[in-house]
Design a protein around this motif. Structure first.
Motif, mmCIF file in Angstrom:
data_model
loop_
_atom_site.group_PDB
_atom_site.id
_atom_site.type_symbol
_atom_site.label_atom_id
_atom_site.label_comp_id
_atom_site.label_asym_id
_atom_site.label_seq_id
_atom_site.Cartn_x
_atom_site.Cartn_y
_atom_site.Cartn_z
ATOM 1 N N THR A 2 7.919 3.152 6.449
ATOM 2 C CA THR A 2 7.066 1.753 6.303
ATOM 3 C C THR A 2 7.422 1.360 4.762
ATOM 4 O O THR A 2 7.410 0.143 4.456
ATOM 5 N N ASP A 3 7.322 2.412 4.163
ATOM 6 C CA ASP A 3 7.472 2.406 2.489
ATOM 7 C C ASP A 3 8.898 1.445 2.291
ATOM 8 O O ASP A 3 9.195 0.802 1.480
ATOM 9 N N ARG B 192 8.811 -2.144 3.489
ATOM 10 C CA ARG B 192 7.944 -2.948 2.627
ATOM 11 C C ARG B 192 8.913 -3.163 1.373
ATOM 12 O O ARG B 192 8.668 -4.212 0.788
ATOM 13 N N GLU C 170 10.125 -6.859 0.084
ATOM 14 C CA GLU C 170 9.448 -7.321 -1.376
ATOM 15 C C GLU C 170 10.849 -7.818 -2.151
ATOM 16 O O GLU C 170 10.675 -8.572 -3.116
ATOM 17 N N PHE D 19 2.766 -7.480 -0.917
ATOM 18 C CA PHE D 19 1.989 -6.527 0.005
ATOM 19 C C PHE D 19 0.907 -6.192 -1.130
ATOM 20 O O PHE D 19 1.256 -5.812 -2.272
ATOM 21 N N SER E 277 -2.628 -3.401 -1.235
ATOM 22 C CA SER E 277 -3.077 -2.380 -0.435
ATOM 23 C C SER E 277 -4.486 -2.430 -0.640
ATOM 24 O O SER E 277 -4.919 -2.359 -2.023
ATOM 25 N N TRP F 210 -2.019 -2.107 4.180
ATOM 26 C CA TRP F 210 -1.148 -2.997 3.358
ATOM 27 C C TRP F 210 -1.213 -4.165 4.477
ATOM 28 O O TRP F 210 -0.756 -4.343 5.400
#
Length: 266
Positions: free
Chosen positions: A165-166, A169, A173, A180, A182, A191
């Motif tokens: 997921t990192d 993301r 971006e 995003f 957090s 997020w």
């Protein structure tokens, strides 16, 4: 069938496409399709609990669907027996690496920055679920409202799921100019990516995206409040604890690949 009056043709939405939502949802769509197929193979009557995903679904949710792609119990043997009736089918391949290869090819054709075999399979436990927490029947046709939608993927390695997921993301971006934010809720990081009406081209209530990774689930939703509702259900009384659902489970197969519950009262 529900017919709404005063429908207006929506305007094109190129801004949403640049966020490449299909990359985030590719595994969900493909796994759902496989789950619907495998869901027809049911054996052995008796009660069995819902998937762990149901713990995150509020008891008053409108609809809940779960699928198990790991073919529990004798499901694999039953599916093999069915496939062997088709001479052209390579049963060993279908029940072996064929599914992973198909997912890898589909993701590669969409230029996804990950594949199934290396980036998803290590943490995905084979269970997935989708839930509608509500359904807006009386919405204004001039201002559509999306149902509060929750997608869940079973996690057996939270660190590996977080790594994927990192990566996604960061991809969004850097490539799509998305931002995003957090926040924390009861120790879980949420997020959130909000979608403005200007970017959608028309007012749509409930349009957004949020996700969170817990010890046993990857949660995807169309808003932070949906993730919060899921986390609070998990720490309280979720769908799995509802008496009505327990009664239904007594009447369905213990070794099942899929199950849908619809709350008509809600």
């Amino acid at each position: 069938m529900i017919v709404e009056q005063g429908y207006h043709e929506p305007q094109p939405q190129p801004a949403v496409m640049r966020w490449r939502y299909p990359i985030i949802g590719a595994v969900a769509v493909l796994a759902a399709a496989v789950g619907l197929v495998l869901g027809s193979v049911l054996v052995t009557s008796g009660a069995a609990p819902l998937a762990r995903a149901a713990d995150y679904v509020p008891a008053d949710a409108v609809m809940y669907f779960e699928a198990r792609l790991d073919l529990p119990g004798t499901q694999r043997a039953n599916l093999r027996g069915l496939l062997e009736r088709f001479p052209a089918a390579d049963v060993d391949a279908i029940l072996g690496d064929a599914l992973a290869d198909t997912l890898d090819e589909a993701l590669a054709s969409g230029d996804a920055p990950f594949d199934y075999s290396n980036d998803v399979a290590p943490w995905f436990d084979g269970t997935m679920a989708v839930a509608f927490l509500d359904y807006p029947l009386n919405m204004d046709p001039g201002q559509p409202q999306l149902p509060s939608t929750l997608g869940l993927f079973g996690v057996r390695d939270a660190a590996a799921a977080t790594q994927l997921t990192d990566t996604l993301r960061a991809e969004l971006e850097s490539q799509a100019d998305a931002t995003f934010n957090s926040t924390e809720h009861e120790g879980t990081t949420i997020w959130t990516l909000d979608v403005s009406e200007a970017e959608l081209g028309m007012p749509i209530s409930g349009a957004g995206f949020a996700y969170a990774v817990t010890d046993d689930q990857l949660l995807l939703a169309n808003g932070r409040e949906v993730i919060v509702a899921a986390l609070e259900a998990q720490s309280g009384d979720g769908l799995a604890d509802a008496d009505e659902v327990s009664q239904l489970l007594d009447a369905v197969a213990e070794q099942r690949s899929g199950l849908m519950v619809v709350n008509s009262a809600a």
